[in-house]
Design a protein around this motif. Structure first.
Motif, mmCIF file in Angstrom:
data_model
loop_
_atom_site.group_PDB
_atom_site.id
_atom_site.type_symbol
_atom_site.label_atom_id
_atom_site.label_comp_id
_atom_site.label_asym_id
_atom_site.label_seq_id
_atom_site.Cartn_x
_atom_site.Cartn_y
_atom_site.Cartn_z
ATOM 1 N N LEU A 22 0.849 -1.195 0.000
ATOM 2 C CA LEU A 22 0.000 0.000 0.000
ATOM 3 C C LEU A 22 0.888 1.249 0.000
ATOM 4 C CD1 LEU A 22 -2.975 1.002 0.224
ATOM 5 C CD2 LEU A 22 -2.588 1.205 2.661
ATOM 6 N N ARG A 23 1.965 1.176 0.779
ATOM 7 C CA ARG A 23 2.891 2.301 0.847
ATOM 8 C C ARG A 23 3.525 2.537 -0.530
ATOM 9 N NH1 ARG A 23 7.210 1.486 5.348
ATOM 10 N NH2 ARG A 23 5.603 0.315 6.394
ATOM 11 N N TYR A 24 3.846 1.435 -1.204
ATOM 12 C CA TYR A 24 4.455 1.536 -2.536
ATOM 13 C C TYR A 24 3.457 2.151 -3.531
ATOM 14 C CZ TYR A 24 7.024 0.227 -6.711
ATOM 15 O OH TYR A 24 7.707 0.272 -7.899
ATOM 16 N N VAL A 25 2.198 1.704 -3.455
ATOM 17 C CA VAL A 25 1.162 2.226 -4.369
ATOM 18 C C VAL A 25 0.949 3.716 -4.105
ATOM 19 C CG1 VAL A 25 -1.294 2.094 -4.956
ATOM 20 C CG2 VAL A 25 0.028 0.006 -4.716
ATOM 21 N N THR A 29 1.507 6.604 -6.734
ATOM 22 C CA THR A 29 0.379 7.495 -7.025
ATOM 23 C C THR A 29 0.785 8.954 -6.846
ATOM 24 O OG1 THR A 29 -1.092 5.778 -6.188
ATOM 25 C CG2 THR A 29 -2.046 7.965 -6.454
ATOM 26 N N ALA A 30 1.468 9.240 -5.738
ATOM 27 C CA ALA A 30 1.883 10.617 -5.471
ATOM 28 C C ALA A 30 2.843 11.109 -6.555
ATOM 29 C CB ALA A 30 2.539 10.703 -4.095
ATOM 30 N N LEU A 31 3.792 10.251 -6.905
ATOM 31 C CA LEU A 31 4.782 10.619 -7.920
ATOM 32 C C LEU A 31 4.102 10.867 -9.269
ATOM 33 C CD1 LEU A 31 7.846 10.889 -7.657
ATOM 34 C CD2 LEU A 31 8.076 8.609 -8.610
ATOM 35 N N SER A 32 3.190 9.979 -9.631
ATOM 36 C CA SER A 32 2.485 10.115 -10.914
ATOM 37 C C SER A 32 1.619 11.371 -10.912
ATOM 38 C CB SER A 32 1.597 8.905 -11.164
ATOM 39 O OG SER A 32 2.358 7.748 -11.129
ATOM 40 N N ALA A 33 0.962 11.629 -9.777
ATOM 41 C CA ALA A 33 0.096 12.807 -9.687
ATOM 42 C C ALA A 33 0.910 14.085 -9.862
ATOM 43 C CB ALA A 33 -0.633 12.819 -8.355
ATOM 44 N N VAL A 34 2.072 14.128 -9.203
ATOM 45 C CA VAL A 34 2.920 15.329 -9.299
ATOM 46 C C VAL A 34 3.416 15.503 -10.738
ATOM 47 C CG1 VAL A 34 5.136 16.316 -8.585
ATOM 48 C CG2 VAL A 34 3.619 15.318 -6.880
ATOM 49 N N ILE A 35 3.918 14.412 -11.330
ATOM 50 C CA ILE A 35 4.491 14.496 -12.680
ATOM 51 C C ILE A 35 3.402 14.838 -13.710
ATOM 52 C CG2 ILE A 35 5.504 13.112 -14.533
ATOM 53 C CD1 ILE A 35 7.139 11.702 -12.321
ATOM 54 N N CYS A 36 2.330 14.062 -13.708
ATOM 55 C CA CYS A 36 1.269 14.283 -14.709
ATOM 56 C C CYS A 36 0.577 15.619 -14.458
ATOM 57 C CB CYS A 36 0.270 13.137 -14.692
ATOM 58 S SG CYS A 36 0.977 11.607 -15.269
ATOM 59 N N GLY A 87 -1.905 9.445 -15.856
ATOM 60 C CA GLY A 87 -1.479 9.265 -14.467
ATOM 61 C C GLY A 87 -2.116 8.032 -13.841
ATOM 62 N N VAL A 88 -3.408 7.876 -14.070
ATOM 63 C CA VAL A 88 -4.124 6.710 -13.516
ATOM 64 C C VAL A 88 -3.558 5.422 -14.115
ATOM 65 C CG1 VAL A 88 -6.367 5.543 -13.437
ATOM 66 C CG2 VAL A 88 -6.236 7.996 -12.992
ATOM 67 N N ALA A 89 -3.308 5.443 -15.430
ATOM 68 C CA ALA A 89 -2.759 4.249 -16.102
ATOM 69 C C ALA A 89 -1.396 3.889 -15.513
ATOM 70 C CB ALA A 89 -2.630 4.501 -17.598
ATOM 71 N N LEU A 90 -0.564 4.906 -15.261
ATOM 72 C CA LEU A 90 0.771 4.673 -14.674
ATOM 73 C C LEU A 90 0.645 3.988 -13.312
ATOM 74 C CD1 LEU A 90 3.683 5.456 -15.601
ATOM 75 C CD2 LEU A 90 3.543 7.347 -14.017
ATOM 76 N N VAL A 91 -0.277 4.501 -12.501
ATOM 77 C CA VAL A 91 -0.472 3.937 -11.154
ATOM 78 C C VAL A 91 -0.974 2.495 -11.251
ATOM 79 C CG1 VAL A 91 -1.857 4.110 -9.063
ATOM 80 C CG2 VAL A 91 -0.873 6.161 -10.054
ATOM 81 N N VAL A 92 -1.981 2.281 -12.114
ATOM 82 C CA VAL A 92 -2.594 0.941 -12.216
ATOM 83 C C VAL A 92 -1.557 -0.072 -12.711
ATOM 84 C CG1 VAL A 92 -4.294 -0.422 -13.496
ATOM 85 C CG2 VAL A 92 -4.953 1.769 -12.518
ATOM 86 N N VAL A 93 -0.832 0.277 -13.771
ATOM 87 C CA VAL A 93 0.136 -0.675 -14.352
ATOM 88 C C VAL A 93 1.247 -0.982 -13.350
ATOM 89 C CG1 VAL A 93 1.858 -0.992 -16.164
ATOM 90 C CG2 VAL A 93 -0.368 -0.060 -16.732
ATOM 91 N N LEU A 94 1.791 0.055 -12.706
ATOM 92 C CA LEU A 94 2.892 -0.182 -11.756
ATOM 93 C C LEU A 94 2.405 -0.964 -10.529
ATOM 94 C CD1 LEU A 94 4.993 3.115 -11.883
ATOM 95 C CD2 LEU A 94 5.547 0.904 -12.854
#
Lengths: 198, 311
Positions: A22-25, A29-36, A87-94
């Motif tokens: 969960l911590r990894y997700v 998520t935070a990283l993807s949100a900031v970048i995207c 961003g959502v796709a990045l989170v889901v795939v990772l």
């Protein structure tokens, strides 16, 4: 996880630690949100500048301007939606990849756990190799080497004891007496050990 | 047995199981890079398109001309809505092939009021219309008296200054807009590159750190496994705070206790056998028994040595 369960290959067993995952997700998520978010805002801003200039230049033709501006604004909105979807796709795939990778770790650990439970109960049977593609191969090799070594020593001890019991019986120790009883105890131990080491 | 030696983490030994940790981390990185690359390409395309559109629109902006102190001999060129010079449009007609005067037939207007005959075309009779104009009802034309020559008024210094300020302000605005748009494009590229590096670096560091929490306990278990392999039944200490695989480690501790118990049982049985052999004086009964007893004693010594650290 790793509870005693003969049919324990459940989805929950594929996860090493839900809190860790969960911590990894959350991290991804935070990283993807900031970048995207940052990239999306910058592109939207650039597109908005172009839209505003076009609006200024179409000020003389208000009828046409409204239609054009509406179309351009809609395109600008689509940019934001695309960035959110990325961003959502990045989170889901990772996150899915994390589960798959964890599965490859949890599999060998689960297998080792089964052997460990047998060792706890005093049983040392044959250790089979891991599946192809499993992780922790080096750890499993160490475990397998330990298991083989410990088992070999117990087998050697048991064989020596068995040979001694047979030689002692052949030497004429009385079965009904105390020595005979102790010899019988040794034989029982050897039989139990043979079963545990088979 | 359940003490904690209190080892602390160190960056030096973060890669405890390189094959597992690197494989895990590099796979995550490869997938993240695979996802970021098309996203980056798309962002770059969109940014380039938006920038080009914005720059084109900025280039369309026309700044007012600076007025000249002396009136120009040639009036400023009027411009059509399309931006094409009207003079050019006029010259277009002028540039067309001129018909030589000799080619135009001499026609007496009184003789034939109709347009000149085109060679080969059938002549069409037109009805004659008689028009009579009575100018008594028409207003008298106003008389224009030209006093002197009309001259263009040169702009005043103030007007020139104003036009210059307006021109400079407009040019500066256009330049600022261009710089702003191009700056944003550069910023997007920079942010995109930094984002990629941050994502990959973040995933790499987090991946190594996360796998270390798994590899750490496994490394510790691996040390005990090596000891067991070398016939050393050592004390098993607890994991460090924050380590993962706590349940797995508990299973290992139970297993360690299990094989230690097996070792102790074997030791006790060997002691029993040697004691029995001595009481029955079996070594004296045959050479085979003597050799067997010697082997039992060797094994007992080994087992006692392996368990000595347990106490």
């Amino acid at each position: 996880m790793f509870k005693k369960n003969k049919h324990g290959r459940k989805i929950s067993n594929y996860l090493i630690d839900k809190k860790l995952q969960l911590r990894y997700v959350i991290f991804v998520t935070a990283l993807s949100a900031v970048i995207c978010g940052t990239l999306g805002f910058l592109i939207w801003q650039q597109a908005d500048v172009a839209t505003n200039i076009i609006r200024e230049q179409l000020a003389d033709a208000p009828g046409m301007a409204d239609e054009v501006i509406r179309s351009l604004k809609s395109e600008d909105q689509n940019l934001i939606l695309t960035m959110v979807a990325s961003g959502v796709a990045l989170v889901v795939v990772l996150s899915l990849l994390l589960v798959v990778m964890t599965h490859k770790v949890a599999g060998p650990l689960f297998k080792v756990t089964l052997y460990l439970d047998k060792m706890r109960d005093g049983r040392l049977d044959t250790v089979w190799p891991l599946r192809k593609g499993d992780m922790l191969q080096s750890f499993y090799t160490k475990f397998s080497a330990m298991h083989t070594s410990v088992k070999a020593r117990h087998v050697e001890t048991n064989e020596t004891l068995k040979a001694f019991v047979e030689l002692a019986e052949a030497a004429g120790i009385e079965e009904s007496g105390d020595q005979g009883h102790r010899l019988e105890e040794l034989r029982k131990h050897c039989d139990q050990r043979s079963e545990a080491l088979s | 047995m359940a003490n904690n030696k209190g080892y602390k983490r160190s960056w030096k030994n973060y890669l405890l199981d390189p094959s597992y940790q690197l494989r895990f981390t590099l796979t995550m990185l490869a997938v993240a890079a695979g996802l970021m690359a098309p996203l980056g390409w798309w962002v770059s395309q969109k940014a380039t398109t938006a920038t080009e559109v914005a720059l084109n629109q900025i280039d369309e902006i026309r700044c007012p001309e600076v007025l000249s102190a002396t009136p120009s001999a040639v009036a400023p060129t009027p411009t059509s809505a399309d931006g094409e010079d009207v003079e050019d449009l006029l010259n277009e007609d002028a540039s067309e092939e001129r018909i030589p005067e000799e080619a135009i037939p001499d026609v007496d207007p009184s003789e034939d009021p109709v347009e000149p005959t085109v060679e080969g075309a059938e002549r069409r009779e037109r009805p004659s219309i008689e028009v009579s104009i009575d100018d008594s009802e028409m207003p008298a034309a106003s008389e224009v008296v030209v006093v002197g020559e009309i001259e263009e008024r040169p702009p005043t210094t103030e007007e020139i200054q104003k036009s210059k300020v307006a021109h400079d302000t407009c040019m500066a605005d256009v330049a600022a807009r261009r710089d702003s748009v191009q700056g944003r494009k550069s910023l997007i590229t920079l942010v995109m590159l930094i984002s990629g590096v941050v994502l990959l670096l973040g995933l790499a560091v987090y991946g190594i750190k996360t796998t270390h929490r798994v590899a750490g306990p496994l490394f510790k278990v691996g040390l005990y496994l090596k000891k067991l392999e070398n016939n050393i039944y050592d004390t098993v200490y607890n994991l460090r705070k924050g380590d993962q695989l706590v349940e797995f480690y508990d299973h290992f501790k139970d297993a360690h206790a299990g094989v230690t118990k097996m070792q102790e049982e074997d030791r006790d049985r060997l002691k029993d056998a040697i004691k029995l052999a001595r009481e029955a004086d079996l070594a004296a009964k045959s050479e085979e028994l003597a050799a067997s007893i010697a082997e039992l004693e060797r094994l007992l010594a080994e087992k006692e040595e392996s368990l000595v650290q347990e106490k």
